[in-house]
Structure formats: structure tokens, C-alpha cells
Design a protein around this motif. Structure first.
Motif, PDB file in Angstrom:
ATOM      1  N   LEU A 171      25.215  52.146  22.953  1.00 40.41           N
ATOM      2  CA  LEU A 171      25.621  51.960  21.659  1.00 40.41           C
ATOM      3  C   LEU A 171      25.185  50.359  21.873  1.00 40.41           C
ATOM      4  CD1 LEU A 171      28.852  53.412  20.613  1.00 40.41           C
ATOM      5  CD2 LEU A 171      26.503  54.402  20.426  1.00 40.41           C
ATOM      6  N   THR A 172      24.093  49.805  21.047  1.00 38.90           N
ATOM      7  CA  THR A 172      23.721  48.349  21.111  1.00 38.90           C
ATOM      8  C   THR A 172      24.667  47.268  20.983  1.00 38.90           C
ATOM      9  OG1 THR A 172      21.907  47.121  20.650  1.00 38.90           O
ATOM     10  CG2 THR A 172      22.844  48.083  18.935  1.00 38.90           C
ATOM     11  N   PRO A 173      24.922  46.749  22.002  1.00 39.81           N
ATOM     12  CA  PRO A 173      25.957  45.477  21.875  1.00 39.81           C
ATOM     13  C   PRO A 173      25.732  44.241  21.248  1.00 39.81           C
ATOM     14  CG  PRO A 173      24.820  45.487  24.159  1.00 39.81           C
ATOM     15  CD  PRO A 173      24.304  46.315  23.195  1.00 39.81           C
ATOM     16  N   HIS A 174      24.347  44.393  20.842  1.00 39.68           N
ATOM     17  CA  HIS A 174      23.788  43.059  20.169  1.00 39.68           C
ATOM     18  C   HIS A 174      22.312  43.469  19.364  1.00 39.68           C
ATOM     19  CE1 HIS A 174      21.457  41.691  24.070  1.00 39.68           C
ATOM     20  NE2 HIS A 174      21.105  42.965  23.869  1.00 39.68           N
ATOM     21  N   THR A 175      22.100  42.757  18.463  1.00 44.33           N
ATOM     22  CA  THR A 175      21.060  42.837  17.489  1.00 44.33           C
ATOM     23  C   THR A 175      19.752  42.536  17.970  1.00 44.33           C
ATOM     24  OG1 THR A 175      21.818  40.977  16.301  1.00 44.33           O
ATOM     25  CG2 THR A 175      21.926  43.010  15.112  1.00 44.33           C
ATOM     26  N   SER A 176      19.818  41.913  19.402  1.00 44.61           N
ATOM     27  CA  SER A 176      18.697  41.463  20.198  1.00 44.61           C
ATOM     28  C   SER A 176      17.732  42.507  20.408  1.00 44.61           C
ATOM     29  CB  SER A 176      19.196  40.794  21.384  1.00 44.61           C
ATOM     30  OG  SER A 176      19.993  39.549  20.862  1.00 44.61           O
ATOM     31  N   SER A 177      18.166  43.613  20.616  1.00 46.64           N
ATOM     32  CA  SER A 177      17.460  44.964  20.774  1.00 46.64           C
ATOM     33  C   SER A 177      16.307  44.945  19.626  1.00 46.64           C
ATOM     34  CB  SER A 177      18.000  46.130  20.919  1.00 46.64           C
ATOM     35  OG  SER A 177      19.116  46.135  19.765  1.00 46.64           O
ATOM     36  N   GLY A 178      16.668  44.383  18.314  1.00 42.89           N
ATOM     37  CA  GLY A 178      15.669  44.447  17.454  1.00 42.89           C
ATOM     38  C   GLY A 178      14.650  43.484  17.713  1.00 42.89           C
ATOM     39  N   GLN A 179      14.798  42.588  18.431  1.00 44.27           N
ATOM     40  CA  GLN A 179      13.401  41.918  18.920  1.00 44.27           C
ATOM     41  C   GLN A 179      12.463  42.751  19.420  1.00 44.27           C
ATOM     42  OE1 GLN A 179      14.043  38.225  21.004  1.00 44.27           O
ATOM     43  NE2 GLN A 179      16.165  38.044  20.280  1.00 44.27           N
ATOM     44  N   MET A 180      12.741  43.383  20.511  1.00 47.31           N
ATOM     45  CA  MET A 180      11.802  44.491  21.130  1.00 47.31           C
ATOM     46  C   MET A 180      11.302  45.470  20.173  1.00 47.31           C
ATOM     47  SD  MET A 180      12.280  43.108  24.033  1.00 47.31           S
ATOM     48  CE  MET A 180      10.556  43.983  24.545  1.00 47.31           C
ATOM     49  N   ARG A 181      12.237  45.880  19.237  1.00 44.68           N
ATOM     50  CA  ARG A 181      11.869  46.871  18.204  1.00 44.68           C
ATOM     51  C   ARG A 181      10.667  46.181  17.441  1.00 44.68           C
ATOM     52  NH1 ARG A 181      12.394  52.211  19.012  1.00 44.68           N
ATOM     53  NH2 ARG A 181      14.476  52.515  20.085  1.00 44.68           N
ATOM     54  N   GLU A 182      10.978  45.000  16.756  1.00 44.64           N
ATOM     55  CA  GLU A 182      10.074  44.490  15.655  1.00 44.64           C
ATOM     56  C   GLU A 182       8.772  43.975  16.578  1.00 44.64           C
ATOM     57  OE1 GLU A 182      10.710  43.816  12.811  1.00 44.64           O
ATOM     58  OE2 GLU A 182       9.115  42.505  12.261  1.00 44.64           O
TER      59      GLU A 182
END
Lengths: 343, 671
Positions: A171-182
Motif C-alpha cells: 500500500l503506497t506509503p507516499h505519493t512519490s510513487s506518482g512521480q514514477m507513474r507520471e
């Protein structure tokens, strides 16, 4: 005949001036000016008069008719403006009958406010997976397996076999995963604000296991630290108030270089220092220039493009704003209507 | 990690006219975050947060080094007071007669150093040392242990002290543990080891040290100790971390080792340690020191193109200025003015942290001062991306429901096994966590209903006029991939409010441009949560609306009745539209007629309505207007687009309607 006419006129005028309401006026109009009214009777009787009197009587009749009409009109206007019809009394301090008023959750309100601030300067709002692969949440962000930096995020793992390519499911612990997705779906110029749910294995007065973060990412040619400072100042002023300032201090994240902690000047003392703040400043969250390894992992050439990112808690940032004295963050997710219905 | 550093200890190394608050301010802006300064008596103690990449700052000495580089930039004087390390009378050798050492794998221990101290008198350490340790939150025990802790705070190098005579046969084997081996550590706890933990086995085959974490009880110092082996090592950070996680315990020493310590720091620590031992315990050091350091630090270099500095910072800094910034931090700088580059030689204590040019840029930028950089909004091209329409519709739906008196809830994405079962879901079909915090939050929810039934239960006191909604994700497993995160709109009204709820759904969808919803009775008698006689399914797989079974409400602790609507918002998004249609306003007035029909109660109103509508093109609207006992009154609106209708035309249609209704449903006009 003349006497008769003058008598009619005087009678009409005095009655009209005494009329108390519109109904009465109408009755008087009919009485004197109607088809079967007094003046009409006179006019009917005109042919019986001697011819030499006819024209003068006729003229007088018309004059009187006009006079009566004018008096009626004047009185009508008088009554309208000083109408004693419009009296009556109610107790205006009785409760009003209110239409339904519902309540949006504080988080929704916070998200609406935060996204509109960033959308004004060209950021696109995004939402990325809450259940993620280790690659997007850690490894792609320059945190290899077994790196102590991973401890900062107490991660929930999903009970499924890991993917060979992407690692464990978390479960993602931070929205930084969104950087890779973007970076996977868009080429620069990138200006995005990702507001999504995050999860961490913590539960106390200042931590809940499920919470929201908002993460901004800007990648373009020629992006520098001054631009990060510019965006932070803009946000802090729009969100907290025009007199507020932001500042950045050295810190460390694996996915940014340089890394910063971001502070906002205290709203109470405006940066001078007081009981409620740390020497005039309050901590907001982290930020940094995107690490070249992260850009590389996202398929972007760090020689051509640079970028910055910042990621903060929605709940925390919002609670800092209006001086909402919510001592225990868990209250936000208690769904007690006595709490939710206050906002 | 956080460390405590007393100001007076710092000033033993750092000579400066800056006051404690000024030191803290400068460090926070350019170096490490000094979170707090505590005043204890007449002492100031800095509480410093050291990030994982800077273990070199976790000591008095490390902070001194930084302060000397940073303080002058704020206009303060700052220089070194005394030099640590100093001249050593010790000889380093790879073999000594007092200790036989075998290291099975050099990667376990990059540097192994030990000194033998004889004639040790165990006793309390002097007041000044005890005071300093106390200010750092460390309990003073005896001179030997205190010296070890003192070294850790002063130089950031953990050390260990063995009672030399307890080491079996003066022999040490440094190796990895086998699964099942045991050691009782200094704190009296017996620990069962997994495979791969770094340990020391003595000549008697006993484990005497849990390396890098805590010493063994069997080799510990006590009041009878006469000879001490001072042990100064660096260890493999990955194995130390693995050991701490598996054994679920961590010490300050382990936290430091986890971050990979500089082996070059071993000698200054050893020298200082020997100095303190000789001063405070009356010990005499055996001159030959064993030092196994197979791969000594080779200075590494990083090249920096100076134009990159401007690229990242946004301002120009001259190469000469860069040199004055970097050198006090320990970097050796060679400027190559022709190519506008520089070559930096990295000091050993930054070896793991500085590898790429960007790392050097961080050093330059932070010392220059982030607070000194200008602040400007980016002016580049805007991304040309169509925004996601979902956000627009979500906002609209939320605000519409709010204006109709609904309160929005945010329930947890994780629910319990019993929540799942109580709503008729089979737990094995859904995703669960392997490390949940509690049983309450174990499964990723496939529905918003359980969470909101709980909200109903918890707010029973307001239960009469409850209107709740949640618009959020559910999680449906997908084979071999991440789960589908589907947006669902779930709402709940307390009481028997089916028709009100239906109206809300219809008007809400109308707001989204979705018209003409059709509702059909729920077919299944086997639904776990829905009361099948009072539940409808909306066509186009939009969702379900109906009463929840009282038995289910009870399971969640709620009383009374509740109507729930559960809509697939992703589906709604695919149908939502802002497109409007214009129909010219009819020039001619409609004719309106009410027909009261008596039909068997099983005949659905929708079917009657549909049947009536189909009878003639002149019928523009039919709807149930009233219901009384077994009579249903339908209001029929007739209209012709181009002319007035005559009552004879309507009469003909009416006759046909009555005929059709009789044929199809056995219905007739009410008398």
C-alpha cells in the motif's frame, strides 16, 4: 344643470380624497365615471338640452370628468405609497425555516482548496494507484532493497506473491510513487499535482494508518532551486495568507538531490518566534530537486531536463492553516457526525 | 536518528564567538536540523536530527567540522580548538601474540582493530565525564564502559570493551552465525540467532559478541577486570540492519553501523580511547596494535562541470567561491579553469554520500545558503494535457449531495474479515495484508457499505435524519497485477426512505446529464444484505438501491431501518455529459388528462407507464401521479407539435389506452 354638475364634481372629489383603499377608489370610479355612472347620465341627457346650452354643458362635463380622473389618479398614488394595507406583525426573531445543509468532509475541502491553488499556475491534477508495486514506491525512487531509508515509511505489504519485474505489492506509503507513474505516461514539460491516499503502519495522536498526501512534480528544461522556492512561496501565500513566507533547509531523501525540509513562517508571530513555533517557523514537509537516477529510471535524460518535487500531508497542512485546534488527527477519520457536521 | 550534543563539549573542539542559538540557527539553515536547544542548569544541549546519509555528523567532532565550514558564512569566527587523533606512539601490525584473529569473510568487517590495556583499575569515571554523558542521555556505569560511550559521542565511532581474560584462549573467530545459535547479551537477554548475523566465537567455542550491536555477557567488564581489550571496528551495514530487524532490537551503535561508517575514523577513536584509558584507569597499553584493514580507503574523485551549478541553483557562483565553499568541508579541489570544470577528491567520511556531480552541487548550494537564493515561479511551457474529467464530476456530485443535506464520510480502505462475511463476501476472494496493524484493518474493501453501516451504528443518536455518502475506491483483485481501484458512490439514508432515495439518484444523475434511468426489482432472493422485496437494480449496471436487511444492520450494531444506494461511479463517469439539448418550445398548449387505473398489484407501474406511452405519438409524458388503495392515477400529457389537439382525438387515444391495459394487464378504469 350647471349646479348639478358642480355638485357632482365636489361630491366626487371629497369622496375620493376620503377613500381609504383601492377597492373604494374603484367603486367611486365606477360610480362617477362608469358606463352607468353619474357623468354618463348627464351626457345621456345632453341631447334633451337646449342647443345653446349643449356645448357649454358638454365642455363643463368634460372638464369635470378630467378633474375627477386626475383626483382619482392622485389618490391612487397616495394610497399606494402610504398604504395601511401593508401593516401586520410577525416576530422576526423566531427561527427561520432552513433548507437542507449538508457537509463535505474536511479532507475534501482541503483537497479542493489545494488543487485549485496549483491549477492556477498550470499544474494538472492527477491520481495514481493506492495499491502499488515496490518499484514505483521505492526502487524506482533510488531506494534499493534493504536500504535503511525505507524504514522511514512503515509499509503495509499485500499478501500476494511478488512480481518478478516490480517487486512486492504494497500500500503506497507516499505519493512519490506518482512521480514514477507520471514520467511513464508523460514527457516534459511536466507540472503535476498528485493527491492520493497513502498508508503507513502507524496509529497515534499524530498518525493515522490511512491518510492523504499531495505531491507536486515539475520537470522541464532549466528548472532550478529558485523555481522550487517560487512555487513554495506562492503556495504558502495562497494557502496560509499573503504575509507568510516559506524557507528550505538541508535534509536527505534518496530520491532528491539536493533535498530540503520546508518550513512556513508562523502565523502567530510572523517569523519572530513565539511559544507555538520553532524560532518563528513551522515544519510543512519535504521537497527536493529530482535525483538524476530517478529521472533516468523514468526514462528522462538528466542532461536535458531537471525538476523538483515536494510532498506533504493534506491533513497536517490543512490543520495548520486555520488554527483548527484538532489535537488528535484520528478524529478526522472517526466519522462522528458531531465532528463532521461542524464544517 | 537524533543525537544530543552539549554545547560545552562542542566548544572543546570548536572555538567560536557564536552563541548557542546562533550556532543552532546556522547549522539548521545549512547543515543539519537542530530541532531543539535544551537548557539544563547552565548547560545548553543541542538536539540534532542526523539524516541517514550523514553518519559523519553523529558526533561532537562531526558537528565541529560542519560548524567550522558554516559559521564564517554568517559572519562568525570559527576554528578548530584542538586536533583529535594526534601523534600516536602505537604501532599497527597484522599479528599480535596476545590475540589470534580469524575473519572468515573480510566483507563482514572492513576494518578490525584492537588494543590490549593492562593494569586496569575499574572504578567510577570522573565527574566531568559523567556529567557530559548524562547530558547526552547516557547513564554512567564505570570508567571502562563510560570511555566506550564517550568515544561514540565524541567521534561517532562505536567501540566495545572485552574483559581480556574472559576471551577463551585469546582467540577470536569473526564469522556469520548459523541458524539456531544462541548468545546472552550484556543486558541479560538470551537471543536466538538466525543465519547471517556477525558474531565472534572465542577459543572455547562460545559466542562472546553480537558484533556492532551488543557485547556478550560472558566477556563483559566487571569490577574484577584487570585487562581490557579495546575493540574498534567497522561492519557491513546490510548485515547489521538485517540482524536488528530479525532480532527486533537496535542499539545506538547498531544504528550508526547501519549507515556505513568511515574506516578511517577507527584510528582517531583508538588513539583517543588509549589516551583516556591511560588517564582514567591507570592502564598501560601494549604497544603493538592489531589492525586488519585489507582494503584501505582509496581517495575517490568526482568531476564537476561548473555550469551544472548554475543549472541547478539558478545563479552563477564563481569557481573560486566554489573552492572556498568546498575546501573547509574536507574536499580537495583542483580547478580546471580552461574547461570550466573542477575535480574534487572526496574525504573518507563522505565516501558513501558523494558519488555524482549533483551530490557536490548539494554541498555548494547548502553552504551558499538556500535562504540566499532568489525565488521565481517557473515560466516554461505549460503541459498540454486534457485534464481528467473525473475530478469535475466528483466535485459536482459531492457538492450536489451536500446541498441536499448529506454529510460526506471517509471510511478506511481496510476492513475486517467479519465485516466482509457479514456482507456476504468470501474473504479468500479479496486481498489481505500480510502485516496488518490490527484485525480491524486486514482486508482491502470490495465495497463501501460495511464501513458506512458502521458509521450509521456509531451515530445512532442522530439516526433519525441521517444522510451519508462516500465517493471513494474499492479494490478488486486482478490476476497477476495490481487490483482494480474502482470509484464507488455509496449513500445511506436512515429510515424507510426508498422513494426519496430513488428521487435523489434520478435528480443527481440528471445533474450529470444522465436521463431516463430504469429501475427493476432485485431478482435475487439470495442477496446477503439487500431486502429483496424493497430493492431495485438500476439498468446499465449503474448500481443498486434498497433497504438493508435488519439482520445485517444488527450485525453492525445499528438499529432502525436504512436505505442504501450503491453506484458504480466509473460507469457513471462514462455516461456523464455536459452536453445540452435544445427542444423548441411548443407553440401549442398540451392537453393533460388523469386516468385512474385499477390493476393487480404485481403489475409494475413502469410496465403500465410504458404500455400507455407506446399507444400514441401524441403522448409526450406519462407518470404515476397518485396512488390510493388499489387505484393508480396516471397523468398523461398529450401534445401535437404543430397544432392544437381536439378532444375527440384524445378520446380515441384514451379508448385505445384502456383497451391495451385491459389486454395486457387485465386492468380497468376506476369507477
Amino acid at each position: 344643470m350647471e349646479e348639478q354638475l358642480l355638485r357632482i364634481k365636489n361630491q366626487a372629489v371629497s369622496l375620493i380624497l376620503e377613500a381609504k383603499d383601492l377597492k373604494e377608489l374603484e367603486e367611486l370610479r365606477v360610480q362617477f365615471l362608469g358606463k352607468k355612472g353619474e357623468l354618463a347620465k348627464i351626457i345621456k341627457g345632453l341631447p334633451k338640452l337646449a342647443p345653446e346650452n349643449r356645448s357649454s354643458i358638454g365642455r363643463l362635463t368634460n372638464e369635470i370628468k378630467r378633474t375627477i380622473e386626475e383626483t382619482l389618479e392622485r389618490q391612487l398614488q397616495q394610497l399606494k405609497t402610504h398604504s395601511t394595507q401593508e401593516s401586520g406583525y410577525i416576530d422576526v426573531t423566531n427561527p427561520g425555516i432552513k433548507p437542507a445543509q449538508g457537509h463535505l468532509h474536511l479532507i475534501t475541502q482541503a483537497i479542493e482548496e489545494i488543487s485549485s491553488i496549483f491549477e492556477r499556475i498550470g499544474f494538472v491534477r492527477r491520481r495514481y494507484p493506492e495499491v502499488e508495486w515496490d518499484w514505483y514506491a521505492f526502487e524506482g525512487l533510488n531506494m534499493p532493497q534493504n536500504h535503511p531509508a525505507r524504514d522511514e515509511w512503515e509499509t503495509f505489504f499485500v499478501d500476494v506473491p511478488p512480481s518478478k519485474k516490480y517487486g512486492s505489492m504494497v500500500l503506497t506509503p507516499h505519493t512519490s510513487s506518482g512521480q514514477m507513474r507520471e514520467m511513464e505516461v508523460n514527457r516534459p514539460p511536466i507540472r503535476m499535482i498528485n493527491i492520493s491516499k497513502c498508508f503507513r503502519r502507524q496509529w497515534d495522536v499524530s498518525h493515522v494508518p490511512m491518510f492523504y498526501q499531495f505531491e507536486g512534480l515539475v520537470i522541464d528544461k532549466g528548472i532550478t532551486i529558485t523555481h522550487l522556492k517560487g512555487v513554495l512561496d506562492y503556495f504558502v501565500q495562497s494557502f496560509f495568507g499573503p504575509k507568510r513566507k516559506s524557507r528550505i533547509r538541508p535534509f536527505h531523501f534518496q530520491f532528491t538531490e539536493p533535498s530540503f525540509e520546508v518550513d512556513v513562517s508562523c502565523g502567530v508571530c510572523l517569523g519572530k518566534g513565539c511559544k507555538l513555533c520553532k524560532e518563528g517557523w513551522l515544519e510543512l514537509g519535504g521537497a527536493g530537486m529530482v535525483h538524476p537516477q530517478v529521472l533516468k529510471n523514468g526514462g528522462i535524460n538528466s542532461k536535458d531536463y531537471t525538476g523538483f518535487a515536494f510532498g506533504w500531508g493534506v491533513e497536517r497542512t490543512y490543520m495548520m492553516k486555520s488554527g483548527l485546534k484538532i489535537g488528535d488527527i484520528r478524529l478526522l477519520y472517526s466519522n462522528d457526525l458531531r465532528f463532521l457536521n461542524q464544517f | 536518528m537524533n543525537i544530543l550534543i552539549p554545547d560545552s563539549w562542542l566548544r572543546e573542539f570548536l572555538e567560536t564567538n557564536a552563541k548557542p542559538h546562533e550556532v543552532a540557527h546556522a547549522l539548521s539553515l545549512c547543515s543539519v536540523s537542530v530541532e531543539r536547544i535544551e537548557k539544563i542548569g547552565d548547560e545548553y544541549v543541542y538536539d540534532i536530527e542526523v539524516t541517514t546519509n550523514r553518519p559523519d555528523l553523529a558526533s561532537v567532532w562531526g558537528i565541529t567540522r560542519e560548524a567550522i565550514a558554516i559559521l564564517p558564512r554568517f559572519g562568525y569566527k570559527a576554528k578548530m580548538n584542538s586536533s583529535a587523533g594526534g601523534l600516536s606512539k602505537l604501532t599497527l601490525v597484522s599479528q599480535v601474540d596476545y590475540l589470534t584473529v580469524k575473519i572468515t569473510n573480510p566483507s563482514l568487517c572492513p576494518r578490525f582493530t584492537a588494543a590490549l590495556l593492562e593494569n586496569v583499575e575499574i572504578g567510577p569515571s570522573p565527574d566531568w565525564m559523567q556529567k557530559r554523558l548524562n547530558l547526552c542521555g547516557i547513564r554512567a556505569l564505570n570508567n571502562v564502559v563510560d570511555i566506550s560511550n564517550y568515544l561514540m559521542v565524541e567521534l561517532g565511532q562505536p567501540t566495545h570493551t572485552f574483559d581480556y581474560d574472559k576471551i577463551g584462549s585469546g582467540k577470536m573467530i569473526l564469522r556469520e552465525s548459523q541458524r539456531g545459535e544462541e548468545i546472552t547479551t550484556l543486558d541479560g537477554t538470551k537471543r536466538h540467532l538466525p543465519k547471517g548475523v556477525i558474531v565472534i566465537e572465542d577459543g572455547k567455542g562460545r559466542l562472546i559478541d553480537l558484533c556492532g550491536i551488543m557485547g556478550g555477557e560472558n566477556s563483559a567488564i566487571n569490577e574484577k577486570t584487570k585487562r581490557v581489550l579495546l575493540f574498534v571496528q567497522t561492519y557491513d551495514p546490510v548485515r547489521i540492519r538485517h540482524a536488528c530487524q530479525t532480532l527486533s532490537f537496535r542499539t545506538q551503535a547498531a544504528t550508526l553501523f547501519e549507515r556505513s561508517l568511515d574506516p578511517e575514523n577507527v584510528m582517531p577513536a583508538l588513539n583517543r580511547g588509549v589516551e583516556l584509558f591511560e588517564k582514567l584507569t591507570g592502564a598501560k597499553v601494549v604497544e603493538k596494535i592489531i589492525d586488519l584493514y585489507p582494503k584501505p580507503y582509496k581517495p575517490k574523485g568526482v568531476n564537476l562541470d561548473i555550469s551544472l551549478v548554475e543549472q541547478v541553483l539558478g545563479i552563477k557562483i564563481s569557481p573560486q567561491e566554489i573552492k572556498t565553499i568546498l575546501e573547509p568541508l574536507g574536499f580537495e579541489i583542483l580547478l580546471q579553469t580552461a574547461s570550466h570544470k573542477l575535480q574534487a577528491t572526496i574525504p573518507s567520511w563522505r565516501a558513501d554520500d558523494i558519488s555524482i556531480p549533483e551530490d557536490l552541487i548539494e554541498e555548494i548550494a547548502r553552504v551558499w545558503g538556500y535562504h540566499n537564493l532568489p525565488s521565481t515561479l517557473p515560466t516554461g511551457q505549460l503541459p498540454n494535457i486534457t485534464p481528467n474529467p473525473a475530478f469535475y464530476w466528483e466535485d459536482k456530485v459531492k457538492n450536489t449531495l451536500k446541498n441536499w443535506g448529506f454529510t460526506e464520510t471517509y471510511t478506511y480502505s481496510l476492513i475486517s474479515k467479519s465485516d466482509l462475511e457479514n456482507c456476504g463476501f468470501e474473504p479468500q476472494n479479496y486481498l489481505r495484508l500480510s502485516n496488518p496493524l490490527t484485525e480491524e484493518w486486514e482486508y482491502l474493501r470490495p465495497s463501501l457499505i460495511p464501513g458506512n453501516l458502521k458509521v450509521l451504528a456509531e451515530n445512532q443518536s442522530q439516526s433519525e435524519k441521517l444522510r451519508l455518502f462516500e465517493l471513494s475506491h474499492i479494490y478488486l483483485p486482478r490476476k497477476g497485477g495490481l487490483p482494480e481501484e474502482k470509484l464507488i458512490l455509496t449513500g445511506l439514508l436512515s429510515g424507510e426512505k426508498f422513494y426519496e432515495t430513488k428521487g435523489i439518484i434520478e435528480t443527481l444523475c440528471g445533474e450529470l446529464g444522465i436521463k431516463n434511468l430504469s429501475f427493476k426489482p432485485l431478482d435475487s432472493k439470495t442477496s446477503t444484505i439487500w431486502l429483496s422485496g424493497k430493492t431495485a437494480v438500476i439498468d446499465n449496471q449503474l448500481g443498486t438501491v434498497g433497504e438493508i436487511k435488519p439482520s445485517v444492520l444488527e450485525k453492525f450494531g445499528a438499529t432502525g431501518k436504512a436505505v442504501v444506494f450503491d453506484l458504480d461511479f466509473t460507469k457513471i463517469l462514462s455516461l456523464a455529459t455536459t452536453q445540452k439539448q435544445y427542444h423548441p418550445i411548443p407553440k401549442y398548449p398540451p392537453l393533460i388528462e388523469d386516468l385512474s387505473i385499477v390493476a393487480p398489484s404485481e403489475v409494475l407501474t413502469a410496465d403500465i407507464t410504458e404500455a400507455i406511452r407506446k399507444v400514441s405519438k401524441l403522448i409526450v409524458d406519462v407518470s404515476l401521479f397518485d396512488q390510493f388503495k388499489n387505484a393508480r392515477t396516471f397523468r398523461i400529457i398529450y401534445q401535437h407539435p404543430q397544432r392544437n389537439l381536439k378532444s375527440e382525438e384524445i378520446a380515441k387515444v384514451r379508448e385505445k389506452i384502456i383497451k391495451v391495459l385491459k389486454q395486457k394487464f387485465g386492468a380497468k378504469l376506476k369507477e
